[in-house]
Every structure is written in structure tokens, then in C-alpha cells.
Design a protein around this motif. Structure first.
Motif, PDB file in Angstrom:
ATOM      1  N   SER A   1      26.965  73.192  -9.373  1.00  0.00           N
ATOM      2  CA  SER A   1      27.612  71.885  -9.247  1.00  0.00           C
ATOM      3  C   SER A   1      27.793  71.226 -10.595  1.00  0.00           C
ATOM      4  N   LEU A   2      26.734  71.219 -11.400  1.00  0.00           N
ATOM      5  CA  LEU A   2      26.811  70.579 -12.708  1.00  0.00           C
ATOM      6  C   LEU A   2      27.736  71.339 -13.656  1.00  0.00           C
ATOM      7  N   LEU A   3      27.664  72.652 -13.636  1.00  0.00           N
ATOM      8  CA  LEU A   3      28.494  73.454 -14.533  1.00  0.00           C
ATOM      9  C   LEU A   3      29.974  73.358 -14.146  1.00  0.00           C
TER      10      LEU A   3
ATOM     11  N   VAL B   1      23.735  71.716 -25.674  1.00  0.00           N
ATOM     12  CA  VAL B   1      24.810  72.269 -26.499  1.00  0.00           C
ATOM     13  C   VAL B   1      25.754  73.099 -25.634  1.00  0.00           C
ATOM     14  N   LEU B   2      25.193  73.896 -24.736  1.00  0.00           N
ATOM     15  CA  LEU B   2      26.023  74.744 -23.887  1.00  0.00           C
ATOM     16  C   LEU B   2      26.842  73.929 -22.885  1.00  0.00           C
ATOM     17  N   PHE B   3      26.290  72.820 -22.407  1.00  0.00           N
ATOM     18  CA  PHE B   3      27.092  71.930 -21.562  1.00  0.00           C
ATOM     19  C   PHE B   3      28.283  71.373 -22.339  1.00  0.00           C
ATOM     20  N   LEU B   4      28.051  71.025 -23.602  1.00  0.00           N
ATOM     21  CA  LEU B   4      29.139  70.536 -24.442  1.00  0.00           C
ATOM     22  C   LEU B   4      30.176  71.639 -24.665  1.00  0.00           C
ATOM     23  N   VAL B   5      29.706  72.856 -24.850  1.00  0.00           N
ATOM     24  CA  VAL B   5      30.610  73.994 -25.008  1.00  0.00           C
ATOM     25  C   VAL B   5      31.471  74.166 -23.763  1.00  0.00           C
ATOM     26  N   LEU B   6      30.852  74.073 -22.591  1.00  0.00           N
ATOM     27  CA  LEU B   6      31.588  74.234 -21.345  1.00  0.00           C
ATOM     28  C   LEU B   6      32.610  73.111 -21.173  1.00  0.00           C
TER      29      LEU B   6
ATOM     30  N   GLY C   1      36.356  84.740 -17.249  1.00  0.00           N
ATOM     31  CA  GLY C   1      34.983  85.212 -17.338  1.00  0.00           C
ATOM     32  C   GLY C   1      33.974  84.147 -17.719  1.00  0.00           C
ATOM     33  N   THR C   2      34.426  82.998 -18.211  1.00  0.00           N
ATOM     34  CA  THR C   2      33.481  82.012 -18.731  1.00  0.00           C
ATOM     35  C   THR C   2      32.568  81.435 -17.647  1.00  0.00           C
ATOM     36  N   MET C   3      33.103  81.125 -16.448  1.00  0.00           N
ATOM     37  CA  MET C   3      32.279  80.477 -15.426  1.00  0.00           C
ATOM     38  C   MET C   3      31.178  81.390 -14.889  1.00  0.00           C
ATOM     39  N   PRO C   4      31.466  82.624 -14.442  1.00  0.00           N
ATOM     40  CA  PRO C   4      30.350  83.460 -13.971  1.00  0.00           C
ATOM     41  C   PRO C   4      29.318  83.749 -15.060  1.00  0.00           C
ATOM     42  N   VAL C   5      29.771  83.862 -16.305  1.00  0.00           N
ATOM     43  CA  VAL C   5      28.825  84.133 -17.394  1.00  0.00           C
ATOM     44  C   VAL C   5      27.940  82.920 -17.647  1.00  0.00           C
ATOM     45  N   ILE C   6      28.508  81.724 -17.690  1.00  0.00           N
ATOM     46  CA  ILE C   6      27.702  80.537 -17.976  1.00  0.00           C
ATOM     47  C   ILE C   6      26.757  80.227 -16.823  1.00  0.00           C
ATOM     48  N   VAL C   7      27.179  80.521 -15.585  1.00  0.00           N
ATOM     49  CA  VAL C   7      26.281  80.321 -14.441  1.00  0.00           C
ATOM     50  C   VAL C   7      25.089  81.272 -14.553  1.00  0.00           C
ATOM     51  N   LYS C   8      25.346  82.500 -14.949  1.00  0.00           N
ATOM     52  CA  LYS C   8      24.263  83.477 -15.135  1.00  0.00           C
ATOM     53  C   LYS C   8      23.290  83.008 -16.212  1.00  0.00           C
TER      54      LYS C   8
END
Length: 828
Positions: free
Chosen positions: A164-166, A17-22, A143-150
Motif C-alpha cells: 500500500s505504501l509503496l 531514501v528508497l521511498f524518495l527514489v520510488l 520491473g521496478t515495483m516487484p523489485v522494490i516490494v521484494k
């Protein structure tokens, strides 16, 4: 116990779901960027400085967001809640954007109209307004990328594959967003509605993240520092000094990436047969697709490789070498593509084919660029507890490097060095930072370093020897070309100027000279074209009872401005955003009589629409120099004409070129309707098979024939000009009148309207430059009621007008017949 009591999402489902969100987040981000830059352009102007100001403000927000939220996420026990807040905030801002932007426009208008500001002050105000307005949404986006990586990284040893995937998923969404905005939704939904669609994606994202928070056990997404200890052995350790170098290399590569994007855009637009929104969308899509693909390709490799420094050095070197190789390849390929062009082929067979080739050329080097973000992340991220902070720093460096690259390439390197030298410098930067990585490599021997350096320099020198000259367009334009009617002709370049706003050339043909901007001929010295450009000035001048002031939007060859410099005119203002056009004016001195040196003429180095928006001055005449609506749609919309109406005096006249080629019949009607809906009274005049002029007045048009005759004969230069382009007397001039106000409104009553929100003409896919047969038939069969607009006219004079009108009508029928026969002969 489940958080929902009865239902719980598995960890795998939640991550999907989070991959779809991204992915959706990437889609919406590119849609916003395209829409917001276009919206700001309508107010600030499409001048390159204005657009770069907006883009810089946009990118600065992303950088600040990455830096701030990267630090903040390390302090949060549940980063998902922070991610939800980011998506919700972005969506809500987009929902209210049309209303808040209207308020910003009013603030800008009030400041610019009430305070005497110089060019520097105007640019500063534009930057500050754009920066603070876009700061909220772009900071949230950053802010979305550092937060989703965390959120996704619970094992520091797997940070390379995770990032890489994110990163790849987010960029893949951006590719889809760029395609949707450039090719689909703006065309069919409009700017505002497309913005609402993107906002809906962010709000859906927020809802999906809420479901993940609500129906997933917290331990699944609570980062445990202990987990990092299990994977210390898989972390690539480098010294602090070497880490600083890697971060500098990463920032500098951000510089070169945006520099390449701008340079390739300038090179390819000079060549491209279609220079509309599809072109700019293709460039953006190609770059982001390469970034996405590169990131995906190394997802399973980075966490296994121990010598990532060598990989980083090789990538930088190959980015430079591949870039210059594909430049040489394109210079070789371009003339062959030109020779294959046919204006009778479909959009896909011509523009579509060229765009696909652009895509193939740009993808390999950008693929390598896409590897560097996860690679540098793997090198830099060595502590799970501070992963967000480190990711924020990387995002900040990449974005700031991109901002500087865009600015330096656009405003320093290209204007002062030209595109080719700027390209070579950018390539050299990649080679230098790549070799620098090898020089400081702690493992490689001196012999290995020397060998790598020597081989790289040898290949670079061999390739550089084949680099084209500074005026690179000569490589494919000083050749035999084939026109749409299959006659070979030659052209040569007499003048070449690369400026911040565009590349300007003057080209010589057997039949005359042409002014070319970014690869498109915008004006010719032929009698057919002079008949249009001169009458853009002469027509409103002759129809207005007592004109004193005029605004000319676009200098072109200077023929329109020259036509308005009359003894009874007090002031002629000219807005021209491209400095190269003004530099080339001396070449067209035989046709413009050095009008830029005339004391009545005042030049403004700014976008014409921006001048109309900002000025407090009112004009008797506003006329727009001939540039096709597909290339400059912002001065062919109902909204623009309303702005012009507000800046006209009580008896003011607005004159606009209205081409009936390179469009469909419906698109032509949409352009005409935009004018008729904005102006109180509108009148269409036929000039030639490619051109009509439309006159807008504040009062019903009544032409005093006796007064017009006096003005027509009062100036010898005017009479000479009319005779040179085929209008021997005032009766032939009046015979060009074709539609009165009511007839014109009836003609377009069922057509759509070309507006800022729905820029229909800009999305045309017509390739054939022949006149539109449907429009020609309408003109040929329309009875003209001259008596309704003429006063003080004798029967004999009226007969003379009708006689010349018959000649024009027969010419229209002949052209339509010939076009039909030609198309039929070609099987169309």
C-alpha cells in the motif's frame, strides 16, 4: 563491520531514501509517457489508432517487465543491485532518446515512402516499431515495483501495508510527474529538455540506490526465508481455485479502470471549455491521484483484516455504483456550469474551476480502484520466497487488463455502442465481478449472499433508470446558453456520431449550422466563416499560375475542398482523421456541393501530418482547413511547415489559417514566426477580425493581375461564392493582402517560435474569444505596399484595391474600438 569502513546508514534512513527514489521514479515515468506519446504522435500522427498503438506498446513493456523481473528478483541475494540497474538503464535510454528516436523516424519514413502499403500494413508497422523501440525502457520500468516490494518486504504478514505504501508513493510521484509535464515543464523547457530532466531523476535515483548499497549493511536488505515463518498466522489463506478467481477479478478491474478513463475523457471533453493539454493532464492526474490515495488509506488496515474477500467484493460493487452515480450527477450539473460561464473570466475562474470539479468527480471511484492492488497482493502473496514472482504476475495482469480495456473501449464499444452504453457495460462488469466474489465466498451464508445480490441489483436498477440517452450531450447542449457578449441563444443537435477519433455533432443556431468536434465548434455556415474556409482553397488557387494538385488537411464542412475542385485541377487529396466529419458531410451539401463524391477528390482516413510525412507525392497547393492551433498544435509548428515545404512543387504554395483570437499577441506572433522560419517567402492576408491567412511560396510572390482576373471570372460558382461571403470582385480580394515577406519577418523578429519541441500556443490560458487588440492595432496601422507584389496592374485597378483596403482598415479600427469599449465596460 560497516561496508564503508567508517560510515553506515541506518535501516530507517535507507528505507526513507528508497521511498524518495520510488517517488522520483513515479515522477519520471509519467513525464516519459506524456513526452514519448507526443513525440510518436508527431511522426505516426495523432490518429487515435496511432496513439493507442504507442500506448499499447508502452503498457506491454510494463507488463513484460513486471513478469520477468518479478521472477528474477526472487533469485537475487541483493535486490538493491537489480533496482539500481533498472533505474540506471531507464535514465540512460532517456538521455539518448532524441537521437535514437530520430533514427527510428528515418526507418519509418523510408519504409512508408518506398513500399506501397495498405492501412492495415501501416498500422502493423507502427505497432512493431513502437513496440520494439519502447520495449527496453518500459520493461525496465515494469520491473521496478516487484523489485522494490521484494526489497521492502521482510515479513510476509506485512505485505499488505508495505505494498500500500509503496504503490501509493509511486503513484503520488506519477501525480506530480503528470502535473509537471502537463502544466509546467513542457511549456517552459520543451519536450526534449523535459525528457532530460526526467532522465536526471532516474540517474539521481541510481546514485542514491548506490549509496544505500554502499553504506548499508547487507543483512538489512537480505531477505531471510526464516522471517516468513514468524508471520504465517497473519497471512490470508485462500484456496487455489478462489485465488484464480481473485486474479481474474483483478485483471478485469484493470480492464474497467482504463475503460472508465477513456469514457470519462470522452464525456468531459465534450463539455469542457478548454480542450487543450491541460484537460488531458487533469484526467490523468485525477485517476492516478485516486489510485494513490486509496492505496495510502488502507495501508494500516489490510494486514489486520481477515475477511478481505468481502472487502474486494464491496469495492467492485461500489466502483460501479459510484461511477454511474457521478455520471448522473454530472449530467445534472453540466447545464448549471454552462449557464455560469463567462468568456471574460480568468482561466482559473472558468477552466480551472471546471477541472477542479472533474477532479472531485473522478477521485471517489478511482480511490476504490487504488485499494484493489494492495488488497489483491495481500490475498495472493503467501510465500516470501516467491514474492517477486507473485508481484510480477499481479503487475502483468493489471497492465494487460488495462491494455485490453483501452483497446476495447476505444475501438469497439464506443464506435459501435456509443459512450453511454459503453459506460453502462463497464459499470455492469464491475457489479458482476463484485457479486461473483460474494457468490463464491466460502464463509457467507446463502441468506447473506442473496441479500447482498438483491440490494445491489435494486440500487443498480434504480440508478440505471435515470441514465441519459445515448446522445448524452443533448442533456446539457439543448439548453439556453449565454454567449460572451451576453445575448441568449438556442442551439439544437441535428447530427450525432461517436467514433474512435471523437464525437461529432452538427448544431443548429438561429444564424446557421455548426460542425462540432468533441464539444468545440470548428466551422460555421455563416458568411464570416465561409469567407475563411472557402478562401483557404480559392486564395492559393488564384495565386498559383498553373495549379494541378492539392492536399487539404482536414475536411471540415468541405468548403475548402469544394473551392479547389476546379476545371484545371487534376487531383484534390483530403486527409481527415475523424470519420464522423465525413458522415456529416451530407448535411453541409448546400455549402460543399457533395464534393466527397467528386471523382477528383481522394479521401484519406489518417492524420494530416502523417500523410504529409509519408507521401512521396508533391503538390502545387497544400492548405490546412481551419482548426484552432490550441486544439491541433502539431499542424502549426515550424517542423510541420518544413515537412510541407518538402512536399511542394517548385512553384508550390502553402496556405494556413492564422487566427488572431483565443490567444495572446505574443502567441500569435509565435505562430506566424513558425511559418516564416520554415517557408522561403511568406505573405499575410487579412480576412476578418478573427482570421488572417498566411501564404508561403517557394519563389517570391508576384501576382499577375490580368491572369488573376481571367481566373476569377472564368468560374461562375467561384464568383457566386465570393459575393456570398462579402468579396464582390477581384479588387476586394487583392485588398486583403497586408504584409509582404520582409515586413512579416520584421514583425515577428523578436517573438518566440512555435515548434514541436516548444508548443507555445497549445499551453495558452486565454479564455476570451474576442480578437486580440494588439494584433488588430498592428493591422490597422500597417501601410500596405501593393506595388511590390502586383504586376500588370493599371493605376485605376490599384486605386480600386486601395479603396477596398480603406474599407477593411476602417472595419479593423472599428472592431478594435468596440472590443476596447466592451472590455472597459466590463471592468477589464
Amino acid at each position: 563491520m560497516n561496508t564503508a569502513g567508517k560510515f553506515s546508514l541506518t535501516k530507517e534512513t535507507a528505507r526513507s531514501v528508497l521511498f524518495l527514489v520510488l517517488f522520483f521514479s513515479g515522477i519520471s515515468a509519467l513525464i516519459y509517457q506524456i513526452i514519448w506519446i507526443r513525440k510518436f504522435g508527431l511522426v505516426f500522427g495523432v490518429h487515435v489508432f496511432s496513439m493507442s498503438t504507442v500506448l499499447t506498446a508502452f503498457m506491454a513493456g510494463l507488463a513484460l517487465g513486471a513478469l520477468y523481473f518479478g521472477r528474477l528478483v526472487d533469485k537475487k541475494k541483493n535486490p538493491l543491485l537489480l533496482f539500481l540497474t533498472l533505474e540506471l538503464g531507464i535514465g540512460l535510454f532517456a538521455v539518448f532518446f532524441p537521437f535514437t528516436f530520430h533514427g527510428l523516424s528515418e526507418i519509418y519514413a523510408s519504409i512508408s515512402r518506398n513500399f506501397p502499403l495498405g492501412n492495415y500494413s501501416v498500422q502493423l508497422i507502427r505497432f512493431l516499431l513502437a513496440f520494439f523501440f519502447l520495449l527496453i525502457p518500459t520493461t525496465l520500468m515494469g520491473g521496478t515495483m516487484p523489485v522494490i516490494v521484494k526489497i521492502f518486504t521482510d515479513n510476509i504478514g506485512k505485505v499488505g501495508s508495505r505494498v500500500s505504501l509503496l504503490y501509493g508513493t509511486n503513484n503520488l510521484g506519477a501525480v506530480v510527474g503528470g502535473f509537471l509535464a502537463g502544466f509546467v515543464i513542457i511549456q517552459h523547457l520543451g519536450l526534449n529538455q523535459s525528457g532530460y530532466l526526467a532522465a536526471m531523476l532516474n540517474l539521481v535515483n541510481a546514485f542514491m540506490v548506490f549509496l544505500v548499497v554502499r553504506f548499508t549493511r547487507r543483512p538489512e536488505y537480505v531477505t531471510e526465508l526464516q522471517e516468513a515463518k514468524d508471520s504465517v498466522s497473519s497471512v490470508t489463506k485462500i484456496s487455489p481455485g478462489l485465488l484464480k478467481l481473485v486474479l481474474w477479478v483483478f485483471a478485469i478491474e484493470g480492464f474497467t479502470t482504463l475503460s472508465y478513463e477513456l469514457l470519462w475523457s470522452r464525456i468531459l471533453i465534450d463539455f469542457s471549455i478548454d480542450k487543450t493539454v491541460y484537460f488531458s493532464s487533469t484526467i490523468v492526474i485525477s485517476f492516478i491521484f485516486g489510485l494513490s490515495l486509496g492505496s495510502f488509506l488502507v495501508a494500516g488496515y489490510l494486514d489486520k483484516n481477515k475477511d478481505l474477500l468481502t472487502l474486494l467484493g464491496l469495492i467492485e460493487i461500489f466502483i460501479g455504483l459510484l461511477s454511474v452515480f457521478f455520471l448522473l450527477f454530472f449530467v445534472w450539473l453540466a447545464p448549471k456550469l454552462v449557464a455560469q460561464r463567462s468568456m471574460l473570466d480568468s482561466w482559473l475562474q472558468t477552466a480551472g474551476k471546471e477541472y477542479f470539479i472533474f477532479f472531485l468527480i473522478l477521485t471517489p471511484p478511482t480511490l476504490l480502484m487504488g485499494i484493489t492492488y494492495p488488497l489483491v497482493t495481500k490475498l495472493a502473496a503467501d510465500n516470501l520466497a516467491f514474492l517477486g514472482k507473485r508481484m510480477g504476475l499481479l503487475g502483468f495482469l493489471d497492465t494487460i487488463g488495462s491494455v485490453v480495456g483501452s483497446f476495447v473501449a476505444g475501438f469497439i464499444m464506443i464506435p459501435f455502442l456509443g459512450v453511454v452504453k459503453s459506460f453502462i457495460i463497464t459499470v455492469c462488469i464491475n457489479l458482476v465481478i463484485g457479486l461473483l466474489v460474494f457468490v463464491v465466498h466460502p464463509v457467507l451464508s446463502v441468506r447473506q449472499k442473496t441479500a447482498i445480490t438483491g440490494i445491489t441489483l435494486l440500487i443498480a436498477v434504480l440508478i440505471m433508470l435515470r441514465i441519459p440517452s445515448g446522445s448524452y450531450t443533448r442533456e446539457w447542449w439543448d439548453k439556453t446558453k449565454r454567449s460572451w457578449f451576453d445575448n441568449n441563444y438556442y442551439e439544437s443537435v441535428l447530427f450525432f456520431d461517436e467514433g474512435a477519433a471523437g464525437t461529432v455533432t452538427v448544431r443548429k443556431y438561429p444564424h446557421g449550422l455548426a460542425l462540432n468536434i468533441n464539444g468545440h465548434n470548428t466551422a460555421y455556415t455563416t458568411s464570416k466563416d465561409l469567407r475563411v474556409n472557402r478562401q483557404l482553397g480559392y486564395m492559393p488557387y488564384l495565386l498559383h499560375p498553373e495549379p494541378k494538385s492539392a492536399l487539404v488537411i482536414g475536411f471540415g464542412m468541405g468548403a475548402t475542398a469544394c473551392s479547389l475542385v476546379q476545371p484545371d485541377m487534376e487531383r484534390v487529396d483530403v486527409a481527415e482523421i475523424c470519420s464522423g466529419v465525413i458522415k456529416a458531410a451530407h448535411i453541409f451539401a448546400p455549402w460543399n456541393r457533395n464534393v466527397i463524391l467528386h471523382p477528383k477528390v481522394h479521401l484519406y482516413d489518417d492524420d494530416g501530418r502523417s500523410i504529409v510525412f509519408m507521401t512521396n507525392r508533391k503538390y502545387d497547393i497544400i492548405t490546412s482547413n481551419a482548426i484552432h492551433p490550441r486544439l491541433s498544435n502539431n499542424i502549426y509548428t515550424r517542423d510541420f511547415y518544413k515537412l510541407c515545404r518538402e512536399k511542394l512543387t517548385e512553384n508550390g504554395i502553402l496556405c494556413q489559417w492564422m487566427p488572431q483570437n483565443w490567444l495572446t499577441g505574443d502567441e500569435y506572433k509565435a505562430l506566424v514566426r513558425a511559418f516564416t522560419e520554415a517557408m522561403p517567402y511568406s505573405y499575410l492576408w487579412y480576412v476578418n477580425e478573427y482570421s488572417t491567412l498566411i501564404i508561403g511560396t517557394m519563389q517570391p510572390l508576384r501576382i499577375d493581375v490580368a491572369q488573376l482576373c481571367r481566373k476569377f471570372h472564368s468560374n461562375d460558382a467561384m464568383q457566386k461564392d465570393f459575393k456570398e461571403f462579402g468579396v464582390p470582385n477581384e479588387w476586394y480580394f487583392l485588398a486583403q493582402f497586408w504584409f509582404n515577406d520582409q515586413e512579416l519577418k520584421n514583425y515577428v523578429s523578436k517573438a518566440e517560435c512555435n515548434t514541436d519541441n516548444m508548443p507555445l500556443a497549445e499551453f495558452s490560458k486565454v479564455i476570451n474569444i474576442a480578437p486580440v487588440i494588439e494584433v488588430m492595432d498592428t493591422l490597422a496601422n500597417h501601410p500596405v505596399a501593393y506595388e511590390q507584389i502586383l504586376t500588370n496592374v493599371t493605376t485605376r485597378q490599384l486605386d480600386s484595391i486601395k479603396f477596398y483596403a480603406v474599407i477593411e482598415r476602417d472595419h479593423i479600427k472599428s472592431i478594435a474600438r468596440n472590443v476596447r469599449a466592451f472590455m472597459k465596460h466590463r471592468g477589464y
